[in-house]
Scaffold this motif. Sequence first.
Motif, PDB file in Angstrom:
ATOM      1  N   LEU A  89      -1.650   6.151  -3.558  1.00  0.00           N
ATOM      2  CA  LEU A  89      -0.613   4.819  -3.940  1.00  0.00           C
ATOM      3  C   LEU A  89       0.011   5.180  -5.256  1.00  0.00           C
ATOM      4  O   LEU A  89       1.236   5.038  -5.198  1.00  0.00           O
ATOM      5  CB  LEU A  89      -1.588   3.735  -4.200  1.00  0.00           C
ATOM      6  CG  LEU A  89      -0.586   2.253  -4.034  1.00  0.00           C
ATOM      7  CD1 LEU A  89       0.019   2.097  -2.665  1.00  0.00           C
ATOM      8  CD2 LEU A  89      -1.647   0.942  -4.250  1.00  0.00           C
ATOM      9  N   ALA A  95      -2.884  -4.109  -4.168  1.00  0.00           N
ATOM     10  CA  ALA A  95      -2.453  -3.172  -4.734  1.00  0.00           C
ATOM     11  C   ALA A  95      -2.303  -3.120  -6.271  1.00  0.00           C
ATOM     12  O   ALA A  95      -2.511  -2.362  -7.050  1.00  0.00           O
ATOM     13  CB  ALA A  95      -1.056  -2.624  -4.269  1.00  0.00           C
ATOM     14  N   LEU A 143      -6.098   4.579  -3.895  1.00  0.00           N
ATOM     15  CA  LEU A 143      -5.456   4.214  -4.956  1.00  0.00           C
ATOM     16  C   LEU A 143      -4.780   5.772  -5.685  1.00  0.00           C
ATOM     17  O   LEU A 143      -3.567   5.652  -6.069  1.00  0.00           O
ATOM     18  CB  LEU A 143      -6.331   3.892  -6.123  1.00  0.00           C
ATOM     19  CG  LEU A 143      -6.883   2.428  -5.620  1.00  0.00           C
ATOM     20  CD1 LEU A 143      -8.053   2.101  -6.981  1.00  0.00           C
ATOM     21  CD2 LEU A 143      -5.703   1.285  -5.408  1.00  0.00           C
ATOM     22  N   LYS A 166      -2.905  -1.665   1.106  1.00  0.00           N
ATOM     23  CA  LYS A 166      -2.414  -1.855  -0.527  1.00  0.00           C
ATOM     24  C   LYS A 166      -1.039  -1.585  -0.063  1.00  0.00           C
ATOM     25  O   LYS A 166      -0.636  -0.434   0.261  1.00  0.00           O
ATOM     26  CB  LYS A 166      -3.165  -1.003  -1.266  1.00  0.00           C
ATOM     27  CG  LYS A 166      -4.701  -1.334  -1.399  1.00  0.00           C
ATOM     28  CD  LYS A 166      -5.227  -0.173  -2.195  1.00  0.00           C
ATOM     29  CE  LYS A 166      -6.840  -0.259  -2.410  1.00  0.00           C
ATOM     30  NZ  LYS A 166      -7.614  -0.109  -1.055  1.00  0.00           N
ATOM     31  N   MET A 175       4.638  -5.971  -4.730  1.00  0.00           N
ATOM     32  CA  MET A 175       3.229  -5.274  -4.386  1.00  0.00           C
ATOM     33  C   MET A 175       2.317  -6.382  -4.043  1.00  0.00           C
ATOM     34  O   MET A 175       2.284  -7.539  -4.246  1.00  0.00           O
ATOM     35  CB  MET A 175       2.624  -4.394  -5.409  1.00  0.00           C
ATOM     36  CG  MET A 175       2.015  -4.943  -6.386  1.00  0.00           C
ATOM     37  SD  MET A 175       1.278  -3.553  -7.704  1.00  0.00           S
ATOM     38  CE  MET A 175       2.996  -2.651  -7.913  1.00  0.00           C
ATOM     39  N   VAL A 182       3.108  -1.458  -1.695  1.00  0.00           N
ATOM     40  CA  VAL A 182       4.074  -1.697  -2.866  1.00  0.00           C
ATOM     41  C   VAL A 182       5.502  -1.420  -2.110  1.00  0.00           C
ATOM     42  O   VAL A 182       5.569  -0.221  -1.495  1.00  0.00           O
ATOM     43  CB  VAL A 182       3.627  -0.572  -3.782  1.00  0.00           C
ATOM     44  CG1 VAL A 182       4.687  -0.640  -5.045  1.00  0.00           C
ATOM     45  CG2 VAL A 182       2.349  -0.810  -4.410  1.00  0.00           C
ATOM     46  N   THR A 214      -1.169   2.053   1.726  1.00  0.00           N
ATOM     47  CA  THR A 214      -2.537   2.906   2.064  1.00  0.00           C
ATOM     48  C   THR A 214      -3.363   2.069   2.531  1.00  0.00           C
ATOM     49  O   THR A 214      -3.502   0.923   2.374  1.00  0.00           O
ATOM     50  CB  THR A 214      -3.052   3.582   0.632  1.00  0.00           C
ATOM     51  OG1 THR A 214      -3.548   2.578  -0.319  1.00  0.00           O
ATOM     52  CG2 THR A 214      -2.005   4.503   0.122  1.00  0.00           C
TER      53      THR A 214
END
Length: 170
Positions: free
Chosen positions: A101, A5, A98, A160, A1, A162, A130
Amino acid sequence: MNDAAASGLDVLSGLASMMPPDGITPALQSMIANGIELRGEVVVWTDGAQWAQPPPGNFPDMTGWECFVNSFHLEDLVPVDVVVSDDGQPWISDSDQLVLLRHGVAFALEVCRLVAALDQPIAVRCVVATNRTNGTFRFHRTRAGQGWVLPDLNSYQLEKVVVVDVEPPS
């Protein structure tokens, strides 16, 4: 990530900080319940991609095709505030990014569980990203020479990101 993130998800606090407190939304749960399947050399949602040209379609490789057909916007299935500006551009707050995410990461882990349960387990990569305008989830079979993610995830400076990989047991 990437660092954005990791910082936002507070990964150093443990796995629990990365998961949505009440689990993934019913809409995401429904997608998991429908499952995934292998169709020849590609992995897709069960009953998915019926509308698409046969792989690789207009894409340079099978991975690109899978990234296209196995992609969706998280904000369509996770309740967050998406503000539309006067010029028609969506905007998602950092805290809602978030939320997206967390749901995307938890969903990726569920996809990994589905992959491991296939009759012929395969290597799969899930990508959750995101930014201020949207959140996306996509997955594809892992193939040598067909990477669709930059090696340095911090290169995605406005997102962000992952990446969750699952490998079949050896």
